[in-house]
Design an enzyme around this catalytic site. Sequence first.
Site, PDB file in Angstrom:
ATOM      1  N   THR A  92       0.840  -1.199   0.000  1.00  0.00           N
ATOM      2  CA  THR A  92       0.000   0.000   0.000  1.00  0.00           C
ATOM      3  C   THR A  92       0.878   1.254   0.000  1.00  0.00           C
ATOM      4  O   THR A  92       2.044   1.189   0.355  1.00  0.00           O
ATOM      5  CB  THR A  92      -0.845  -0.060   1.296  1.00  0.00           C
ATOM      6  N   ARG A 116     -13.856  -8.712  -0.200  1.00  0.00           N
ATOM      7  CA  ARG A 116     -13.038  -8.427   0.981  1.00  0.00           C
ATOM      8  C   ARG A 116     -12.784  -6.919   1.089  1.00  0.00           C
ATOM      9  O   ARG A 116     -12.534  -6.236   0.099  1.00  0.00           O
ATOM     10  CB  ARG A 116     -11.710  -9.184   0.850  1.00  0.00           C
ATOM     11  N   SER A 129     -10.513  -3.885   2.494  1.00  0.00           N
ATOM     12  CA  SER A 129      -9.193  -3.525   3.014  1.00  0.00           C
ATOM     13  C   SER A 129      -9.335  -2.509   4.148  1.00  0.00           C
ATOM     14  O   SER A 129     -10.340  -1.819   4.254  1.00  0.00           O
ATOM     15  CB  SER A 129      -8.384  -2.909   1.873  1.00  0.00           C
ATOM     16  N   ASP A 130      -8.302  -2.411   4.962  1.00  0.00           N
ATOM     17  CA  ASP A 130      -8.304  -1.380   6.018  1.00  0.00           C
ATOM     18  C   ASP A 130      -8.092   0.027   5.458  1.00  0.00           C
ATOM     19  O   ASP A 130      -8.348   1.023   6.143  1.00  0.00           O
ATOM     20  CB  ASP A 130      -7.162  -1.654   7.016  1.00  0.00           C
ATOM     21  N   THR A 174      -0.046   0.427   6.643  1.00  0.00           N
ATOM     22  CA  THR A 174       0.074  -0.645   5.655  1.00  0.00           C
ATOM     23  C   THR A 174       0.229  -1.953   6.412  1.00  0.00           C
ATOM     24  O   THR A 174       0.521  -1.945   7.605  1.00  0.00           O
ATOM     25  CB  THR A 174       1.263  -0.393   4.701  1.00  0.00           C
ATOM     26  N   GLY A 175       0.031  -3.062   5.709  1.00  0.00           N
ATOM     27  CA  GLY A 175       0.157  -4.360   6.364  1.00  0.00           C
ATOM     28  C   GLY A 175      -1.061  -5.212   6.088  1.00  0.00           C
ATOM     29  O   GLY A 175      -1.778  -4.974   5.111  1.00  0.00           O
ATOM     30  N   GLY A 186      -4.632  -6.019   6.320  1.00  0.00           N
ATOM     31  CA  GLY A 186      -5.790  -5.196   6.656  1.00  0.00           C
ATOM     32  C   GLY A 186      -6.585  -5.712   7.846  1.00  0.00           C
ATOM     33  O   GLY A 186      -7.031  -4.936   8.698  1.00  0.00           O
TER      34      GLY A 186
HETATM   35  N1  ASP Z   1      -3.391  -2.962   4.076  1.00  0.00           N
HETATM   36  C1  ASP Z   1      -3.608  -3.484   2.756  1.00  0.00           C
HETATM   37  C2  ASP Z   1      -4.758  -4.450   2.759  1.00  0.00           C
HETATM   38  O1  ASP Z   1      -4.836  -5.255   3.629  1.00  0.00           O
HETATM   39  C3  ASP Z   1      -2.427  -4.146   2.148  1.00  0.00           C
HETATM   40  C4  ASP Z   1      -1.115  -3.441   2.327  1.00  0.00           C
HETATM   41  O2  ASP Z   1      -0.959  -2.573   3.173  1.00  0.00           O
HETATM   42  O3  ASP Z   1      -0.191  -3.738   1.582  1.00  0.00           O
HETATM   43  O4  ASP Z   1      -5.527  -4.424   1.893  1.00  0.00           O
END
Ligand code: ASP
Length: 282
Positions: A156, A184, A186-187, A205-206, A208
């Site tokens: 992200t 789904r 995302s956060d 990021t990470g 979600g």
């Molecule tokens: N946070 C994002 C998600 O889960 C993915 C990411 O941060 O790379 O959709």
Amino acid sequence: MQTKIIIHGGFFSESSTSAEVKKLKQDALQRIATNAYNYLQAHTATETVVYAVELLENDALFNAGLGSQIQSDGKIRMSASIMDGETQKFSGVINIQNIQNPIQVAQKLLSYDDRVLGGEGANEFATANNFPAYNVELPQRRTEYLQKLKSKGLGTVGCVALDASGKLAAATSTGGKGFEMVGRISDSATIAGNYANAHCGVSCTGVGEDIVSGAVAAKIVIRVTDGFTIKDAFQKTFAELTPYDGFAGAIGIDAHGNIYNQDSHPSMVYASFDGTAMQVFN
Ligand code: ASP
């Protein structure tokens, strides 16, 4: 007020951890941080976070806009949000398709009563507002998809800025985790992934689901609002991810111009700039 900016380019994906790609990402972040910092000198924090995220979305190295991950049904759905720390308005698009810059659609929604749109409605709104259709798929993503490389394709992008009048804003945009189930969420277009008020702004990021479980961005911002230092707010919030091994990274700036970032696992890529000191890390 001394203007400040911090951007992130998500986590490295397994398929792109080569030293060469790492260097390319670091160079891109440095270039975009400088460019966005210059833009911030004559624009608000809100305008600047959108500008920075647009540049990141347009860079195929990052998993947002061009270069987004493909979902389990072979389609790309993207999510993006923006929060203006002064007005406390949050707007976003969830699972939008075929748009070059989801963050621009999110920005457009800031002035509406209905400010978070999902799926079909988000696309209808984009079309009605003359955002042209744009194919964001890269051959590399299709190859990964076809090989069913269930890599941690996290990447992200996000930006937090503090402008000359002391206002904060945060923006975040994502192509998602990759191979996710259709529908789904995302956060990145929730207050767990992107939040700002007059005291602090945070972009995450990470994974979600872990970020939502930890209410990460909102919790950090609220803790700063209630008197925590930005460092303590980050550290307490990240400590709360450890019982379930939550996978998250976040960047933030407080109203005093203190910049902070943290990740639960290596390595989120980010860059911050205050006009003199550029910091680029992975
Ligand atoms: N946070 C994002 C998600 O889960 C993915 C990411 O941060 O790379 O959709």
